[in-house]
Design a protein around this motif. Sequence first.
Motif, mmCIF file in Angstrom:
data_model
loop_
_atom_site.group_PDB
_atom_site.id
_atom_site.type_symbol
_atom_site.label_atom_id
_atom_site.label_comp_id
_atom_site.label_asym_id
_atom_site.label_seq_id
_atom_site.Cartn_x
_atom_site.Cartn_y
_atom_site.Cartn_z
ATOM 1 N N LYS A 1 -0.082 1.804 -28.607
ATOM 2 C CA LYS A 1 -0.168 1.280 -27.841
ATOM 3 C C LYS A 1 -0.122 0.014 -28.209
ATOM 4 N N ASP B 1 -1.218 7.867 -22.510
ATOM 5 C CA ASP B 1 0.322 7.334 -23.101
ATOM 6 C C ASP B 1 1.227 7.706 -24.299
ATOM 7 N N SER C 1 -6.559 2.482 -32.572
ATOM 8 C CA SER C 1 -6.627 3.619 -31.506
ATOM 9 C C SER C 1 -6.524 4.184 -31.141
ATOM 10 N N THR C 2 -5.063 3.525 -30.963
ATOM 11 C CA THR C 2 -3.597 3.931 -29.813
ATOM 12 C C THR C 2 -2.195 2.961 -30.767
#
Lengths: 275, 275
Positions: A159, A188, A156-157
């Motif tokens: 990161k 982010d 989902s990100t």
Amino acid sequence: MLDPARLSIHQVTLLQQCSTPQFVAALARNGIPCTSLWRDKTRAHGVGETARLVADNGIVLSGYCFAGLITSADRTEAAAARDDVRRALDEAAALAAPCLVFVAGGVDPRDRDIAGTRERALAGIAELIPHARSAGVKIALEPLHPMICATRSVLSTMKLANEWCDRLGADDVVGIAVDTYAVWWDPDVAAGIARAGKRICSFHVSDWLADTQDLRLDRGMMGDGVIDLPALRGMVEAAGYDGYVEVEIFSQRNWWQRDPDEVIGVIKDRVQTAA
Amino acid sequence: MLDPARLSIHQVTLLQQCSTPQFVAALARNGIPCTSLWRDKTRAHGVGETARLVADNGIVLSGYCFAGLITSADRTEAAAARDDVRRALDEAAALAAPCLVFVAGGVDPRDRDIAGTRERALAGIAELIPHARSAGVKIALEPLHPMICATRSVLSTMKLANEWCDRLGADDVVGIAVDTYAVWWDPDVAAGIARAGKRICSFHVSDWLADTQDLRLDRGMMGDGVIDLPALRGMVEAAGYDGYVEVEIFSQRNWWQRDPDEVIGVIKDRVQTAA
């Protein structure tokens, strides 16, 4: 200004109004140098036939989209899903696509264990690496929007994509696809893109409409929504990406209803003014 | 097992089938000790009238929902929006609600500057702190799902909520509302909840349906979806939260169509077995 030689138009942008031959012909007559092909359409037309068609028209591929969905909690199902990804990697190689867009899969309703699902996905990708390496096709991990975490992607990100890449230790054959529609909201995102650096192997643009009628199938043309696309392109370029800018617009109510040449004309304009 | 004295049922869960008096009567005859009231309904019925109604029925409030939307790029609009939040804080005080659920607001299509929008929101909240403190009502910052970042809330993650709280330095009057539907997908949710600790002043439960028909208005009953709700409740309790568990289900096609007593009966069962 975007160098027009860096423009790629994803096949889904004209998904409803064009067969694969009609789509390739439309790209060719409008001078579009590159595309990313949609797997369902490619298989329907035939992989070999499609490979000849794009080559004969002097069009190259920026990617092949998509395969994955390997997160089943059932071992047999998960193994079958990984085999399907291996077939997709072979198809991508036959098409001379540099990467396969990889969609992890959602949470299995039978176990509801999102952390465990993420570990399963990562372990499954590790098993696919040797095949990707021998096929000469990168696995492009695409963080997808949290709204499709349940059904399509627990990745989902940015990161998390970086964490997976760190743990896989296979940057030669596992990269990251950055899709503006999926990551623009992330507080982010700048840090995630900077950290990804040369892992970024694919960059997709579309816009988020403030008055969207459907969160998944009503994406906007660049400049019609709220995403600061030039800022995001600046981030991926600062991270070292100088590849294609791939226009990928799912648009049931608007762009899928329009004439292909009109849509391509608008895209050629908007990538200069709004992306 | 959840102590039944910790159950709160949010007014939106019976939004379509009940007026405010019908809703309060349904809570009272089913022995539900607590609710969170929906601002539109409360204002329609009258704030003073509603305050008397809940008090007369021995029901307490876990929250008042919602106000905010202070992110306009236009200074006059933003000032008017902050004034509206001050009115909502006064209403919450009149209702003896301990907190006002705060929804930041989306990206202004006129500026498309999401980082700037977030800074504006934070500065706007800082201006509201004295009023909240004098009203004796906490501002409960609610991270909302990234799918509504464009229109409703640029506060998208627990991490960002914690960063805002750090910068505001007003933990006595600014807290965090944790909504399972909004944060369950976040790879860093456990860290975000642990870091929030005693800032958590409100906890909302509902489930994400794997076959959801509408991402916003088709929330599921606890146990019908893919969220590991007991795990999330465990996290907030480990962080120090021992307040109400607020059931908040927006469900156009299902629960809003059902008899109030039936819905409440299912909730009483499911908070024991699936939350």
